[in-house]
Scaffold this motif. Sequence first.
Motif, PDB file in Angstrom:
ATOM      1  N   UNK A   1      -6.954  11.529  26.084  1.00  0.00           N
ATOM      2  CA  UNK A   1      -5.900  11.386  25.061  1.00  0.00           C
ATOM      3  C   UNK A   1      -5.703   9.940  24.661  1.00  0.00           C
ATOM      4  N   UNK A   2      -6.783   9.243  24.484  1.00  0.00           N
ATOM      5  CA  UNK A   2      -6.618   7.880  24.015  1.00  0.00           C
ATOM      6  C   UNK A   2      -7.578   7.577  22.856  1.00  0.00           C
ATOM      7  N   UNK A   3      -8.314   8.585  22.478  1.00  0.00           N
ATOM      8  CA  UNK A   3      -9.188   8.415  21.334  1.00  0.00           C
ATOM      9  C   UNK A   3      -8.356   8.053  20.098  1.00  0.00           C
ATOM     10  N   UNK A   4      -7.175   8.629  20.065  1.00  0.00           N
ATOM     11  CA  UNK A   4      -6.276   8.378  18.942  1.00  0.00           C
ATOM     12  C   UNK A   4      -6.020   6.909  18.730  1.00  0.00           C
ATOM     13  N   UNK A   5      -5.767   6.211  19.806  1.00  0.00           N
ATOM     14  CA  UNK A   5      -5.477   4.790  19.697  1.00  0.00           C
ATOM     15  C   UNK A   5      -6.633   4.004  19.091  1.00  0.00           C
ATOM     16  N   UNK A   6      -7.811   4.380  19.514  1.00  0.00           N
ATOM     17  CA  UNK A   6      -8.971   3.669  18.986  1.00  0.00           C
ATOM     18  C   UNK A   6      -9.102   3.898  17.483  1.00  0.00           C
ATOM     19  N   UNK A   7      -8.990   5.148  17.128  1.00  0.00           N
ATOM     20  CA  UNK A   7      -9.083   5.488  15.710  1.00  0.00           C
ATOM     21  C   UNK A   7      -8.047   4.731  14.892  1.00  0.00           C
ATOM     22  N   UNK A   8      -6.847   4.710  15.404  1.00  0.00           N
ATOM     23  CA  UNK A   8      -5.780   4.038  14.669  1.00  0.00           C
ATOM     24  C   UNK A   8      -6.083   2.551  14.477  1.00  0.00           C
ATOM     25  N   UNK A   9      -6.535   1.929  15.572  1.00  0.00           N
ATOM     26  CA  UNK A   9      -6.938   0.522  15.477  1.00  0.00           C
ATOM     27  C   UNK A   9      -7.976   0.338  14.382  1.00  0.00           C
ATOM     28  N   UNK A  10      -8.950   1.231  14.400  1.00  0.00           N
ATOM     29  CA  UNK A  10     -10.031   1.138  13.428  1.00  0.00           C
ATOM     30  C   UNK A  10      -9.474   1.229  12.008  1.00  0.00           C
ATOM     31  N   UNK A  11      -8.609   2.200  11.796  1.00  0.00           N
ATOM     32  CA  UNK A  11      -8.010   2.364  10.472  1.00  0.00           C
ATOM     33  C   UNK A  11      -7.189   1.143  10.090  1.00  0.00           C
ATOM     34  N   UNK A  12      -6.457   0.638  11.034  1.00  0.00           N
ATOM     35  CA  UNK A  12      -5.641  -0.544  10.802  1.00  0.00           C
ATOM     36  C   UNK A  12      -6.521  -1.717  10.379  1.00  0.00           C
ATOM     37  N   UNK A  13      -7.628  -1.833  11.073  1.00  0.00           N
ATOM     38  CA  UNK A  13      -8.562  -2.920  10.778  1.00  0.00           C
ATOM     39  C   UNK A  13      -9.071  -2.803   9.336  1.00  0.00           C
ATOM     40  N   UNK A  14      -9.467  -1.590   8.993  1.00  0.00           N
ATOM     41  CA  UNK A  14      -9.984  -1.357   7.643  1.00  0.00           C
ATOM     42  C   UNK A  14      -8.907  -1.620   6.597  1.00  0.00           C
ATOM     43  N   UNK A  15      -7.724  -1.055   6.844  1.00  0.00           N
ATOM     44  CA  UNK A  15      -6.622  -1.241   5.890  1.00  0.00           C
ATOM     45  C   UNK A  15      -6.338  -2.727   5.726  1.00  0.00           C
ATOM     46  N   UNK A  16      -6.316  -3.423   6.842  1.00  0.00           N
ATOM     47  CA  UNK A  16      -6.056  -4.861   6.833  1.00  0.00           C
ATOM     48  C   UNK A  16      -7.026  -5.579   5.910  1.00  0.00           C
ATOM     49  N   UNK A  17      -8.295  -5.290   6.127  1.00  0.00           N
ATOM     50  CA  UNK A  17      -9.308  -5.953   5.301  1.00  0.00           C
ATOM     51  C   UNK A  17      -9.146  -5.614   3.827  1.00  0.00           C
ATOM     52  N   UNK A  18      -8.941  -4.325   3.563  1.00  0.00           N
ATOM     53  CA  UNK A  18      -8.864  -3.911   2.166  1.00  0.00           C
ATOM     54  C   UNK A  18      -7.593  -4.426   1.488  1.00  0.00           C
ATOM     55  N   UNK A  19      -6.501  -4.412   2.207  1.00  0.00           N
ATOM     56  CA  UNK A  19      -5.253  -4.912   1.631  1.00  0.00           C
ATOM     57  C   UNK A  19      -5.390  -6.378   1.246  1.00  0.00           C
ATOM     58  N   UNK A  20      -6.025  -7.128   2.117  1.00  0.00           N
ATOM     59  CA  UNK A  20      -6.192  -8.551   1.844  1.00  0.00           C
ATOM     60  C   UNK A  20      -7.171  -8.779   0.706  1.00  0.00           C
ATOM     61  N   UNK A  21      -8.261  -8.020   0.738  1.00  0.00           N
ATOM     62  CA  UNK A  21      -9.302  -8.252  -0.257  1.00  0.00           C
ATOM     63  C   UNK A  21      -8.894  -7.786  -1.648  1.00  0.00           C
ATOM     64  N   UNK A  22      -8.203  -6.621  -1.710  1.00  0.00           N
ATOM     65  CA  UNK A  22      -7.949  -6.050  -3.032  1.00  0.00           C
ATOM     66  C   UNK A  22      -6.477  -5.858  -3.328  1.00  0.00           C
ATOM     67  N   UNK A  23      -5.637  -6.166  -2.359  1.00  0.00           N
ATOM     68  CA  UNK A  23      -4.205  -5.976  -2.566  1.00  0.00           C
ATOM     69  C   UNK A  23      -3.755  -4.600  -2.121  1.00  0.00           C
ATOM     70  N   UNK A  24      -2.519  -4.504  -1.754  1.00  0.00           N
ATOM     71  CA  UNK A  24      -1.946  -3.247  -1.264  1.00  0.00           C
ATOM     72  C   UNK A  24      -1.931  -2.194  -2.363  1.00  0.00           C
ATOM     73  N   UNK A  25      -1.454  -2.585  -3.501  1.00  0.00           N
ATOM     74  CA  UNK A  25      -1.317  -1.659  -4.622  1.00  0.00           C
ATOM     75  C   UNK A  25      -2.652  -1.135  -5.100  1.00  0.00           C
ATOM     76  N   UNK A  26      -3.650  -1.980  -5.050  1.00  0.00           N
ATOM     77  CA  UNK A  26      -4.961  -1.588  -5.567  1.00  0.00           C
ATOM     78  C   UNK A  26      -5.828  -0.898  -4.533  1.00  0.00           C
ATOM     79  N   UNK A  27      -5.271  -0.650  -3.380  1.00  0.00           N
ATOM     80  CA  UNK A  27      -6.015   0.082  -2.365  1.00  0.00           C
ATOM     81  C   UNK A  27      -5.368   1.441  -2.189  1.00  0.00           C
TER      82      UNK A  27
END
Lengths: 196, 196
Positions: A1-27
């Motif tokens: 029951x910890x796979x979830x945490x990894x996935x979330x981190x991964x998503x967070x990482x991706x969101x982070x990159x995309x938000x910075x690169x293209x902006x929150x609104x444009x993602x």
Amino acid sequence: MKKGERRKRELLEIAYRMFIARGYENTSVDDIIAEAGIAKGTYYYHFESKEQTLEEVIGMMIEQETEAAKQVLQADIPVPQKIVGIIASLRPRQEEQPIEGALMRPENLIMHSKIKRRLIETVVPLLSEAVEQGIAQGIFSCDCIPERVRMLMTVSSETFDEGRFSQRDVAVFIDMTEKLLGAKPGTMGFIRELIR
Amino acid sequence: MKKGERRKRELLEIAYRMFIARGYENTSVDDIIAEAGIAKGTYYYHFESKEQTLEEVIGMMIEQETEAAKQVLQADIPVPQKIVGIIASLRPRQEEQPIEGALMRPENLIMHSKIKRRLIETVVPLLSEAVEQGIAQGIFSCDCIPERVRMLMTVSSETFDEGRFSQRDVAVFIDMTEKLLGAKPGTMGFIRELIR
DNA sequence: TATTTTTTCGACTTTCGGTCGAAAAACTCT
DNA sequence: AGAGTTTTTCGACCGAAAGTCGAAAAAATA
């Protein structure tokens, strides 16, 4: 029951990159899940909403930025340098991710304001402590330290974050810092070096 | 070929009221056209986009707010009062439309920031002129007037616009104003009356 | 009155954030 | 290992909202 945490981190990482690169609104959420190669349901299993994702992403940023600032506070250097060091450590460094100018563009208004607010929230106490040290050493002299520090930070981020500022802005900011903290004229002059 | 102008004014008026009452984000184009009793096509005949409507609405607000400020500048009263008067004239008056707190709530972040920015843009020159007058009269003494004024306005709006501020904030702001403009201590003390 | 321009209409499209029930995967316990 | 439980994943679907478009109506012009 910890796979979830990894996935979330991964998503967070991706969101982070995309938000910075293209902006929150444009993602869009679809963009994120496409990049991650998952289904929408999965995304919403890990996050309540897109906005909550932003909140967490900002949390990551702040944490990261604050790290350096804390180091500086502990360091064995003159107090004025500490202060400048702290402020400099959390100014969005141009060399970083923000490809294309990016972060401060009008489209990213929301992200920008939220970051600003939380950054001030977390950094005011740190800077205040530095100022306390300065007062103990007779370099500064003032009351209402957190209030003063907050105003300085407000001006700093509002004035310097978006690139378009003049040497006169810098000069006035230095003057203001010295006067607000009750320092001798010239004490903070070297700020000039760091802003540039 | 001028019926269009009337319609546009009407729409602008409606949008203005709704944006203030419910926030930009919480007002849909459908809401606006329902209120106006027109079809969507008509709306988009007059406006490029919802955002452009916001831009024009803000223009109206600024114009309106600036009116009073200009009056104050011409008035035959002591310069310090002018400055305070100008600032006070454009702070969102609580008694006004903004039913429900409204304008400054987090949901209205975008509108809020845009207003703030354009307000500063238009008011800095006015305030700067007042400060010039003050310098001519020997009340103030400083260089880089627009820069100083801008920073003061930044701090002011960031600190006082959202209601949550302390007396210490006010005290520091007064101190800061006097020091930034090179005024004698006590000169700006009556700001206290106007904030609150 | 004929013609041209401006204005209005509303159905339609697209994009996007978010929901939901059911399947699959992982884990627990006997 | 197998039954049962919990966690994680899937993707079709939904509703709201911004924006488009061709055609009709109204107004101005000649």
